[in-house]
Design a protein around this motif. Structure first.
Motif: not given
Length: 123
Positions: A99-107
């Motif tokens: 989930l943190q990686q998905v958030i980072m990619l969105s950022e």
């Protein structure tokens, strides 16, 4: 001999209905919504959606401001997810890191959109 479970309540006719009066208009509306949901979904889809206005973004806010705010929110969410993942173990930790990686990619995507708006800020 000791019994491990308590006896059931003696009264089998307990009143589980919490309302003292029924509003027939509300009941009819609820019944119609439920029937339309299952029997006539086109009626439900054609009903205009009225979004809540409790959290409203002003229509005249520029795209750069919106993207900058989204970028800051995503950065905060990424840090929170990373910190939370540190407290977990096993599959839950892996899920939180994903989930943190998905958030980072969105950022990263929002940052690129900001760069496209103002190319002078590109590194």
């Amino acid at each position: 001999m000791f019994k491990a479970t308590p006896n059931p309540p003696e009264s089998e006719t307990e009143d589980t209905f919490t309302y003292t009066t029924l509003d027939s208009k509300k009941l009819k509306e609820a019944a119609e919504r439920a029937l339309n949901h299952y029997l006539n979904p086109a009626v439900v889809k054609d009903t205009p959606r009225k979004p809540s206005t409790i959290f409203t973004i002003l229509p005249k806010i520029d795209t750069e401001t919106l993207l900058a705010n989204a970028c800051e929110s995503l950065a905060s969410a990424s840090v929170m997810a990373s910190d939370f993942a540190a407290l977990l173990e096993g599959p839950q930790r892996n899920t939180m890191l994903a989930l943190q990686q998905v958030i980072m990619l969105s950022e990263l995507a929002v940052n690129r959109a900001l760069d496209n708006i103002d190319p002078s800020k590109q590194a």
